[in-house]
Design a protein around this motif. Sequence first.
Motif, short mmCIF file in Angstrom:
data_model
loop_
_atom_site.label_atom_id
_atom_site.label_comp_id
_atom_site.label_asym_id
_atom_site.label_seq_id
_atom_site.Cartn_x
_atom_site.Cartn_y
_atom_site.Cartn_z
N ASN A 118 -10.84 1.21 3.97
CA ASN A 118 -9.67 2.05 4.26
C ASN A 118 -9.37 2.95 3.07
O ASN A 118 -9.33 2.48 1.92
CB ASN A 118 -8.45 1.18 4.56
N VAL A 119 -9.15 4.22 3.35
CA VAL A 119 -8.82 5.16 2.29
C VAL A 119 -7.51 5.84 2.65
O VAL A 119 -7.34 6.32 3.77
CB VAL A 119 -9.96 6.19 2.12
N SER A 120 -6.57 5.83 1.73
CA SER A 120 -5.25 6.38 2.03
C SER A 120 -5.23 7.89 1.81
O SER A 120 -6.12 8.46 1.17
CB SER A 120 -4.20 5.69 1.18
N ALA A 121 -4.20 8.51 2.36
CA ALA A 121 -4.07 9.97 2.32
C ALA A 121 -4.16 10.51 0.89
O ALA A 121 -4.85 11.48 0.62
CB ALA A 121 -2.73 10.37 2.94
N ARG A 122 -3.46 9.83 -0.01
CA ARG A 122 -3.39 10.32 -1.37
C ARG A 122 -4.74 10.23 -2.09
O ARG A 122 -5.12 11.11 -2.86
CB ARG A 122 -2.33 9.52 -2.14
N GLN A 123 -5.47 9.16 -1.83
CA GLN A 123 -6.81 9.01 -2.40
C GLN A 123 -7.73 10.13 -1.92
O GLN A 123 -8.47 10.73 -2.69
CB GLN A 123 -7.43 7.70 -1.88
N LEU A 124 -7.66 10.36 -0.60
CA LEU A 124 -8.57 11.30 0.04
C LEU A 124 -8.31 12.74 -0.41
O LEU A 124 -9.24 13.53 -0.59
CB LEU A 124 -8.39 11.19 1.56
N ILE A 165 0.83 -1.22 0.00
CA ILE A 165 0.00 0.00 0.00
C ILE A 165 0.87 1.27 0.00
O ILE A 165 0.62 2.19 -0.78
CB ILE A 165 -1.03 0.01 1.16
N PRO A 166 1.91 1.33 0.85
CA PRO A 166 2.76 2.53 0.81
C PRO A 166 3.41 2.76 -0.56
O PRO A 166 3.56 3.91 -0.99
CB PRO A 166 3.82 2.24 1.88
N VAL A 167 3.78 1.68 -1.25
CA VAL A 167 4.37 1.82 -2.59
C VAL A 167 3.31 2.35 -3.55
O VAL A 167 3.56 3.28 -4.33
CB VAL A 167 4.94 0.47 -3.10
N ALA A 168 2.11 1.78 -3.48
CA ALA A 168 1.02 2.23 -4.35
C ALA A 168 0.65 3.69 -4.08
O ALA A 168 0.23 4.42 -4.98
CB ALA A 168 -0.20 1.32 -4.17
N GLU A 169 0.82 4.11 -2.82
CA GLU A 169 0.59 5.51 -2.45
C GLU A 169 1.60 6.41 -3.15
O GLU A 169 1.25 7.45 -3.70
CB GLU A 169 0.75 5.70 -0.94
N ARG A 170 2.86 6.01 -3.07
CA ARG A 170 3.91 6.87 -3.61
C ARG A 170 3.86 6.95 -5.13
O ARG A 170 4.13 7.99 -5.70
CB ARG A 170 5.30 6.40 -3.13
N ASN A 171 3.51 5.84 -5.80
CA ASN A 171 3.51 5.92 -7.27
C ASN A 171 2.14 6.27 -7.84
O ASN A 171 1.96 6.29 -9.06
CB ASN A 171 4.09 4.65 -7.89
N GLY A 172 1.16 6.50 -6.95
CA GLY A 172 -0.14 6.97 -7.41
C GLY A 172 -1.12 5.88 -7.80
O GLY A 172 -2.31 6.15 -8.02
N LEU A 173 -0.65 4.62 -7.87
CA LEU A 173 -1.56 3.53 -8.27
C LEU A 173 -2.65 3.28 -7.24
O LEU A 173 -3.65 2.62 -7.53
CB LEU A 173 -0.77 2.24 -8.50
N ILE A 174 -2.48 3.82 -6.04
CA ILE A 174 -3.49 3.66 -5.00
C ILE A 174 -4.84 4.23 -5.46
O ILE A 174 -5.89 3.76 -5.02
CB ILE A 174 -3.05 4.35 -3.68
N VAL A 175 -4.81 5.21 -6.34
CA VAL A 175 -6.07 5.81 -6.80
C VAL A 175 -6.90 4.75 -7.55
O VAL A 175 -8.08 4.55 -7.26
CB VAL A 175 -5.79 7.04 -7.69
N GLU A 176 -6.23 4.06 -8.48
CA GLU A 176 -6.93 3.03 -9.25
C GLU A 176 -7.26 1.80 -8.38
O GLU A 176 -8.38 1.30 -8.38
CB GLU A 176 -6.03 2.60 -10.43
N LEU A 177 -6.26 1.37 -7.61
CA LEU A 177 -6.46 0.21 -6.73
C LEU A 177 -7.54 0.51 -5.69
O LEU A 177 -8.44 -0.30 -5.46
CB LEU A 177 -5.14 -0.15 -6.04
#
Length: 280
Positions: free
Chosen positions: A119-125, A77-89
């Motif tokens: 759960n919603v990460s900082a970058r998504q929110l 999850i932290p990796v997906a946060e940093r590269n932005g893929l968390i938005v899609e995931l």
Amino acid sequence: AAKQSGEPYRRWAADLDARSTEEARLGAQIRHALGMNQFQVVYQPIVAMPEQRVVAVEALVRWHHPRLGTVSPAHFIPVAERNGLIVELGAWILRTACEQLVRWIGELGPAAPDRVSVNVSARQLARPGFAGTVADVLAATGLPAWRLTVEVTETAVFDGGPAVTALHELRALGVRIALDDFGTGHSSLGLLQAVPVDILKIDKSFVDRITEAGRHAVIAEAMMQVSNGLGLDAVAEGVETAEQAEALTRIGYRLLQGYHFGRPEAEPGFTRRPESRGLV
Ligand code: C2E
Ligand code: CA
Ligand code: CA
Ligand code: CA
């Protein structure tokens, strides 16, 4: 720049390099995994005491990697946060979780949990339009807004700004907000003045030592009083033993979550018919 030529620096630089290569590789694998359906959402019960009714489930993502096996979300999850893929995931997780609760309500009726927590990460929110995405998912899946809870960490909303705006928009939709890992941040109490919140999730670190009658129990009790005073719900997470459940119940916690009540699973216990649960 300062003189940086010694062996420690070289080792640090090589290390950093290795880490960013690893990060890039993992990032590419996450993108690939999204296309290959390697992600799964599992659900952990949140029970109401004393009857232990499953009132909600928390959705937790799993990554089944063909070679690496199951990769922990704490890792990717932290990796997906940093590269932005968390938005899609994250959007996929949200839609999957909402669809699942709609399906359970259809199949199980009143035996289905009332709510699902995502759960919603900082970058998504903090991304403009997040609340709009949530509204779209609710409309597309038919899940009523009151049945959805969004879990955010203190750090995700600490900076104020767009993340807090998003929380107000979610609230306006009727979605509930849970503050995750409560008590572990730097200004847990201060945040409660600034951020719209419905639920406090007391971190596992307090629950772990709740039976020791030391400062953890005192803090857990104080958090209960804050929660009561503000008219919020409180969930204690990471409950692993009957003794912990009992100690928490004694100081007023009614909503409990942890391995003692059920692990995160694709098909948690409540989805199975009573006879297959050995109750008949
Ligand atoms: P979290 O949101 O605090 O989730 C609770 C974690 O504690 C989960 O780990 C859960 O499996 C674990 N847990 C629950 N009960 C117990 C217990 O009794 N004992 C112990 N030892 N552990 C328990 P998991 O699933 O590995 O997730 C770790 C973290 O990864 C989560 O912490 C959350 O921060 C993040 N995460 C997981 N799924 C998602 C997701 O879908 N989206 C985002 N943005 N983050 C996620
Ligand atoms: Ca959580
Ligand atoms: Ca948590
Ligand atoms: Ca956590």
